[in-house]
Design an enzyme around this catalytic site. Sequence first.
Site, PDB file in Angstrom:
ATOM      1  N   SER A  73      14.374  80.647  40.872  1.00 21.26           N
ATOM      2  CA  SER A  73      13.756  81.838  41.556  1.00 21.26           C
ATOM      3  C   SER A  73      14.388  82.915  41.282  1.00 21.26           C
ATOM      4  O   SER A  73      13.820  84.047  40.747  1.00 21.26           O
ATOM      5  CB  SER A  73      13.953  81.223  42.959  1.00 21.26           C
ATOM      6  OG  SER A  73      13.414  82.372  43.890  1.00 21.26           O
ATOM      7  N   GLY A  74      15.556  83.204  41.819  1.00 18.95           N
ATOM      8  CA  GLY A  74      16.261  84.509  41.705  1.00 18.95           C
ATOM      9  C   GLY A  74      17.520  84.446  40.503  1.00 18.95           C
ATOM     10  O   GLY A  74      18.198  85.495  40.310  1.00 18.95           O
ATOM     11  N   TYR A 122      22.227  81.939  54.900  1.00 17.99           N
ATOM     12  CA  TYR A 122      22.834  82.706  56.029  1.00 17.99           C
ATOM     13  C   TYR A 122      22.920  84.222  55.899  1.00 17.99           C
ATOM     14  O   TYR A 122      23.079  84.649  54.858  1.00 17.99           O
ATOM     15  CB  TYR A 122      23.889  82.082  56.619  1.00 17.99           C
ATOM     16  CG  TYR A 122      25.347  82.400  55.782  1.00 17.99           C
ATOM     17  CD1 TYR A 122      26.104  83.774  56.379  1.00 17.99           C
ATOM     18  CD2 TYR A 122      25.508  81.925  54.629  1.00 17.99           C
ATOM     19  CE1 TYR A 122      26.977  84.183  55.567  1.00 17.99           C
ATOM     20  CE2 TYR A 122      26.509  82.664  53.906  1.00 17.99           C
ATOM     21  CZ  TYR A 122      27.259  83.578  54.147  1.00 17.99           C
ATOM     22  OH  TYR A 122      28.382  84.067  53.930  1.00 17.99           O
ATOM     23  N   TYR A 128      26.650  77.434  48.198  1.00 18.10           N
ATOM     24  CA  TYR A 128      27.821  78.011  47.423  1.00 18.10           C
ATOM     25  C   TYR A 128      28.152  76.837  46.302  1.00 18.10           C
ATOM     26  O   TYR A 128      29.151  76.207  46.509  1.00 18.10           O
ATOM     27  CB  TYR A 128      29.164  78.290  48.263  1.00 18.10           C
ATOM     28  CG  TYR A 128      28.949  79.590  49.242  1.00 18.10           C
ATOM     29  CD1 TYR A 128      28.106  80.496  49.271  1.00 18.10           C
ATOM     30  CD2 TYR A 128      29.894  79.662  50.308  1.00 18.10           C
ATOM     31  CE1 TYR A 128      27.884  81.687  49.901  1.00 18.10           C
ATOM     32  CE2 TYR A 128      30.036  80.909  50.877  1.00 18.10           C
ATOM     33  CZ  TYR A 128      28.924  81.712  50.864  1.00 18.10           C
ATOM     34  OH  TYR A 128      29.011  82.930  51.593  1.00 18.10           O
ATOM     35  N   GLY A 188      13.530  81.298  46.983  1.00 15.35           N
ATOM     36  CA  GLY A 188      13.359  79.834  46.769  1.00 15.35           C
ATOM     37  C   GLY A 188      14.365  78.943  47.064  1.00 15.35           C
ATOM     38  O   GLY A 188      14.345  78.195  48.108  1.00 15.35           O
ATOM     39  N   GLY A 189      15.731  79.503  46.535  1.00 21.66           N
ATOM     40  CA  GLY A 189      16.699  78.773  46.898  1.00 21.66           C
ATOM     41  C   GLY A 189      17.828  79.273  47.799  1.00 21.66           C
ATOM     42  O   GLY A 189      18.213  78.292  48.550  1.00 21.66           O
ATOM     43  N   CYS A 200      22.864  89.709  49.912  1.00 24.42           N
ATOM     44  CA  CYS A 200      22.573  90.412  48.679  1.00 24.42           C
ATOM     45  C   CYS A 200      21.376  90.485  48.278  1.00 24.42           C
ATOM     46  O   CYS A 200      20.292  89.461  48.564  1.00 24.42           O
ATOM     47  CB  CYS A 200      23.391  89.261  47.542  1.00 24.42           C
ATOM     48  SG  CYS A 200      22.871  89.718  45.930  1.00 24.42           S
TER      49      CYS A 200
END
Length: 536
Positions: free
Chosen positions: A113-114, A193, A479, A185-186, A179
């Site tokens: 996705s990103g 959060y 993470y 998507g992810g 960010c």
Amino acid sequence: MGTSFPNSKILYLFFLIVLFIGSFSSPSKAFANESLTQCLINHSQPSHPITSAIYTPNKSSYSNVLQSYIRNLRFNTSDTPKPTLILTALHESHVQAAIVCAQKLSVQMKIRSGGHDYEGISYVSISSPFFILDMFNLRSVDVDIEAEMAWVQAGATLGEVYYGIAAKSKVHGFPAGVCPTVGVGGHFSGGGYGNMMRKYGLTVDNIVDARIINVNGEILDRESMGEDLFWAIRGGGGASFGVVLAYKINLVRVPQTVTVFSVPRTWEQNATEVVYKWEQVAPQLHEDLFIRLTMDVVNGTKAGEKTIRATFIALFLGDAQRLLSLMSNSFPELGLRSSDCIEMSWVESTLFWTNFPIGTPADALLSRTPQVLTHLKRKSDYVKQIIPKDGLELIWRRMIELERPMLTFNPYGGKMGEIPATNTPFPHRAGNLWKVQYATNWDENGDEAARHYIELTRKLYHYMTPFVSKNPREAFLNYRDLDLGINHNGDESYEEGRMYGVKYFKGNFNRLVEIKTKVDPGNFFRNEQSIPVLPQ
């Protein structure tokens, strides 16, 4: 949609030619690549041509497309495994074709996705061959202010979501990450959060519908997928269950004026007392106030000496006068002054939190290029008991020895303590004081440098052991950390998956496995830390 393949003799002759030509680095990959390209074309719709979305290594633009969404330079080397093909889907039917063809040809499909997955598993694989389904072209943000909702495609970035909302309203926002180049998507599917989580919870707590393509190539919404699958893709990682096309989100109310501050205190400036007080008050403060704490190693006042800098970064959903009153009552130790407080709109605060200069136009959120691109390693932890002062100072001495890794504490409390742990797969709710991120960045290239800085990060993680959650030592899916375990998706898949699964999901892991087994029994949607199916 029909499938037309060359007959077996032609395929065999082609294979012999590929074996003969030495310019191919891997004959089997070239063969699979040719078959995959043809399969995708055969399964595309004439009304939505797919050819322009296919990038193979023999295309001059292949490397640029691959590297455009690599956000961790550890995985942008000549030795990094490369996909046999990249499909930059332009239409939902292209995603369907990818799922059909990947299964036909037994090629692993990675979904990007990103590209912000910390371990690169959305675009790198330990299996071969593999290809990338790149979602960045599917990026619409359709905001309905009257309904206070929006449909957001998986390829959009958080910055595009924030900009789209702000273009329609000055009093609406969405509680997601800080960010702006992170992909929806992810981020959404992993329980993303942000700095409004104490007021409104996580992304997954504000998702009301979704569109997903399952292993059979069917497009489903919440009603047709059922509540089990809808539950799973809100915090369990969408890529284990299908390809999420879009999420429908509830917008949240924000005031026209919010206030931010960033206040540093070094060890010599009484950081021990201030941080110790932060531990006690940050999870208990009014839910309108979120104060992140970062700790890093900086130069001391004397030449050659190092010290710890603790920086308190805040978003307050209100004006500066109210914030100063709240802080003087609850957290006077920080010594917050009116000159520290900056009033702005909510959308401007998203730029502040990304370290853009004050006054940067909101359309900077539309940039898909990160401000900083580097090599990195991340890890996570959860803290349930206050760390004593001597514990803080022990950690800081260790940090000075290591020098490069930094710590970030994100306070919980508020809404995070009110939502049951089983409401979504994300289980880290009541009982947690704050979440820890370990972050190490470096500019040096090469495996030796990577091993060195990763080991520094692991050492700090080890030093924190007495102060964090236990049995299991919990972790945050977004993470991503392959130190917790890697799934090779073979006969031991369930056991390997459980190693990291209980840390990410705690008691919700079992339900995720049951849903996965039901909707994807052949484990087609898989990666190095996906949800496994039940053992046969």
